[in-house]
Design a protein around this motif. Structure first.
Motif, PDB file in Angstrom:
ATOM      1  N   GLU A 227       0.939  -1.257   0.005  1.00  0.00           N
ATOM      2  CA  GLU A 227      -0.141  -0.131  -0.050  1.00  0.00           C
ATOM      3  C   GLU A 227       0.812   1.119  -0.031  1.00  0.00           C
ATOM      4  O   GLU A 227       1.758   1.384   0.711  1.00  0.00           O
ATOM      5  CB  GLU A 227      -1.107  -0.025   1.226  1.00  0.00           C
ATOM      6  CG  GLU A 227      -2.006   1.217   1.178  1.00  0.00           C
ATOM      7  CD  GLU A 227      -2.972   1.194   2.373  1.00  0.00           C
ATOM      8  OE1 GLU A 227      -3.543   2.271   2.619  1.00  0.00           O
ATOM      9  OE2 GLU A 227      -2.949   0.200   3.013  1.00  0.00           O
ATOM     10  N   VAL A 228       0.488   2.243  -0.860  1.00  0.00           N
ATOM     11  CA  VAL A 228       1.290   3.361  -0.939  1.00  0.00           C
ATOM     12  C   VAL A 228       0.891   4.467   0.046  1.00  0.00           C
ATOM     13  O   VAL A 228      -0.490   4.902  -0.048  1.00  0.00           O
ATOM     14  CB  VAL A 228       1.350   4.136  -2.321  1.00  0.00           C
ATOM     15  CG1 VAL A 228       1.824   5.430  -2.308  1.00  0.00           C
ATOM     16  CG2 VAL A 228       1.718   3.123  -3.286  1.00  0.00           C
ATOM     17  N   LEU A 229       1.530   4.833   1.088  1.00  0.00           N
ATOM     18  CA  LEU A 229       0.996   5.637   2.188  1.00  0.00           C
ATOM     19  C   LEU A 229       1.602   7.205   1.901  1.00  0.00           C
ATOM     20  O   LEU A 229       2.308   7.388   1.371  1.00  0.00           O
ATOM     21  CB  LEU A 229       1.510   4.791   3.377  1.00  0.00           C
ATOM     22  CG  LEU A 229       1.364   3.590   3.872  1.00  0.00           C
ATOM     23  CD1 LEU A 229       2.352   3.299   5.170  1.00  0.00           C
ATOM     24  CD2 LEU A 229      -0.063   3.449   4.105  1.00  0.00           C
ATOM     25  N   ARG A 230       0.686   8.097   2.806  1.00  0.00           N
ATOM     26  CA  ARG A 230       1.191   9.253   2.723  1.00  0.00           C
ATOM     27  C   ARG A 230       1.123   9.868   3.915  1.00  0.00           C
ATOM     28  O   ARG A 230       0.401   9.350   4.980  1.00  0.00           O
ATOM     29  CB  ARG A 230      -0.078  10.150   1.986  1.00  0.00           C
ATOM     30  CG  ARG A 230      -0.436   9.682   0.356  1.00  0.00           C
ATOM     31  CD  ARG A 230       0.214   9.890  -0.618  1.00  0.00           C
ATOM     32  NE  ARG A 230       0.066  11.448  -0.509  1.00  0.00           N
ATOM     33  CZ  ARG A 230      -0.919  12.411  -1.250  1.00  0.00           C
ATOM     34  NH1 ARG A 230      -1.552  11.297  -2.003  1.00  0.00           N
ATOM     35  NH2 ARG A 230      -0.857  13.425  -1.402  1.00  0.00           N
ATOM     36  N   CYS A 231       2.032  10.758   4.203  1.00  0.00           N
ATOM     37  CA  CYS A 231       2.427  11.318   5.472  1.00  0.00           C
ATOM     38  C   CYS A 231       1.030  12.313   5.628  1.00  0.00           C
ATOM     39  O   CYS A 231       0.822  13.115   4.935  1.00  0.00           O
ATOM     40  CB  CYS A 231       3.658  12.296   5.538  1.00  0.00           C
ATOM     41  SG  CYS A 231       3.896  13.347   6.958  1.00  0.00           S
ATOM     42  N   GLU A 232       0.459  12.165   7.012  1.00  0.00           N
ATOM     43  CA  GLU A 232      -0.618  12.919   7.318  1.00  0.00           C
ATOM     44  C   GLU A 232      -0.492  14.428   7.226  1.00  0.00           C
ATOM     45  O   GLU A 232      -1.158  15.551   7.109  1.00  0.00           O
ATOM     46  CB  GLU A 232      -1.206  12.456   8.547  1.00  0.00           C
ATOM     47  CG  GLU A 232      -2.056  11.037   8.486  1.00  0.00           C
ATOM     48  CD  GLU A 232      -3.247  11.170   7.673  1.00  0.00           C
ATOM     49  OE1 GLU A 232      -3.872  12.151   7.565  1.00  0.00           O
ATOM     50  OE2 GLU A 232      -3.451   9.988   6.898  1.00  0.00           O
ATOM     51  N   GLU A 233       0.875  14.966   7.720  1.00  0.00           N
ATOM     52  CA  GLU A 233       1.423  16.174   8.000  1.00  0.00           C
ATOM     53  C   GLU A 233       1.486  16.849   6.533  1.00  0.00           C
ATOM     54  O   GLU A 233       1.164  17.902   6.313  1.00  0.00           O
ATOM     55  CB  GLU A 233       2.653  16.148   9.042  1.00  0.00           C
ATOM     56  CG  GLU A 233       2.905  17.717   9.156  1.00  0.00           C
ATOM     57  CD  GLU A 233       1.994  18.268  10.311  1.00  0.00           C
ATOM     58  OE1 GLU A 233       2.006  19.479  10.007  1.00  0.00           O
ATOM     59  OE2 GLU A 233       1.289  17.594  10.860  1.00  0.00           O
ATOM     60  N   CYS A 234       2.623  16.287   5.601  1.00  0.00           N
ATOM     61  CA  CYS A 234       2.949  17.075   4.595  1.00  0.00           C
ATOM     62  C   CYS A 234       2.592  16.336   3.302  1.00  0.00           C
ATOM     63  O   CYS A 234       2.864  16.813   2.049  1.00  0.00           O
ATOM     64  CB  CYS A 234       4.554  16.953   4.498  1.00  0.00           C
ATOM     65  SG  CYS A 234       5.378  15.308   4.060  1.00  0.00           S
ATOM     66  N   ARG A 235       1.921  15.173   3.421  1.00  0.00           N
ATOM     67  CA  ARG A 235       1.106  14.578   2.302  1.00  0.00           C
ATOM     68  C   ARG A 235       2.234  13.823   1.359  1.00  0.00           C
ATOM     69  O   ARG A 235       1.546  13.658   0.265  1.00  0.00           O
ATOM     70  CB  ARG A 235       0.078  15.684   1.708  1.00  0.00           C
ATOM     71  CG  ARG A 235      -0.837  16.178   2.164  1.00  0.00           C
ATOM     72  CD  ARG A 235      -1.752  15.096   3.129  1.00  0.00           C
ATOM     73  NE  ARG A 235      -2.292  14.271   2.204  1.00  0.00           N
ATOM     74  CZ  ARG A 235      -2.688  13.021   2.668  1.00  0.00           C
ATOM     75  NH1 ARG A 235      -2.543  12.377   3.828  1.00  0.00           N
ATOM     76  NH2 ARG A 235      -3.514  12.153   1.379  1.00  0.00           N
TER      77      ARG A 235
END
Length: 246
Positions: A227-235
């Motif tokens: 799964e490709v994840l994204r940082c909740e803070e900087c996206r």
């Protein structure tokens, strides 16, 4: 979005190459020689204007000196002519002799005054010519300094462009190994944030340097490896590695 973990890790290699390319581009824009050339060009323009002004002043004084010397010659010629007339004995009338002698004396005084004017102009002209020489020397020194800075700039740009071409070649190779949809997302994020992907290292996003919460770390632990994840803070895309602290 799904992508193999190895493909996601290649994003870090791509991001590092993009970071190098950005640094090279910044270095290219901020070479100290560029500011030096700009300042030298401005200084050269100022000096070139000053040289023209000084040369104009010196030229005016040269013409003024020529005219003053011509006036001296005219008075001297007239005085010599009158003196020859006096010496010839052609003038016999006491009244005419007195008048002629008075005129000769007046002409000598006039000649002396004009010669003083010539000397004064010569001094001013000498100072003006010296000023021209000094300004021309400074102008030429500035031109030489600018030329040397341009040579250094060209050498530096050549080296930077060589490095940039090498980085671009390596980037093309890395990008070819990344799935098209993942690469498209990375490029979009890179355009928005400057950096498209960052490593999750010891619980901290290396893109924004923010430490993830325990809840967020637990969510990431539970997420599938592809799964490709994204940082909740900087996206940015958040890439997991053995250093992630999961």
């Amino acid at each position: 979005m799904k992508a193999a973990p190895d493909a996601q890790k290649r994003l870090l290699d791509l991001a590092e190459l993009d970071s190098v390319a950005d640094r090279l581009a910044h270095r290219r824009r901020t070479l100290p020689e560029l500011a030096e050339i700009d300042e030298s060009s401005k200084q050269y323009a100022r000096l070139a204007t000053q040289v023209i002004e000084a040369e104009t002043e010196a030229g005016d004084l040269a013409r003024e000196q020529t005219k003053a010397e011509s006036d001296v010659d005219a008075v001297r010629t007239r005085a010599d002519r009158d003196q020859k007339r006096l010496d010839s004995g052609a003038v016999t009338s006491p009244r005419d002799l007195a008048s002629l002698q008075s005129e000769i004396a007046s002409l000598h005084r006039r000649q002396g005054d004009l010669e003083e004017v010539v000397l004064e102009i010569m001094e001013r002209r000498e100072a003006a010519d010296s000023k021209v020489r000094d300004l021309v020397a400074k102008r030429d020194e500035t031109a030489a300094a600018r030329s040397a800075a341009e040579d250094r700039r060209d050498a530096a740009l050549k080296e930077i462009d060589k490095e940039a071409a090498d980085v671009q070649g390596r980037r093309t190779g890395v990008a070819a190994e990344i799935p098209a949809d993942l690469l498209k997302l990375y490029e979009k994020l890179r355009e928005q944030y400057g950096v498209g992907a960052a490593m999750l290292r010891h619980g901290r996003c290396q893109g924004c340097k923010v430490a993830l919460s325990i809840a967020e770390m637990n969510r990431i632990k539970a997420a599938p490896h592809d799964e490709v994840l994204r940082c909740e803070e900087c996206r940015r895309i958040l890439v997991r590695t053995p250093e992630s602290g999961l």
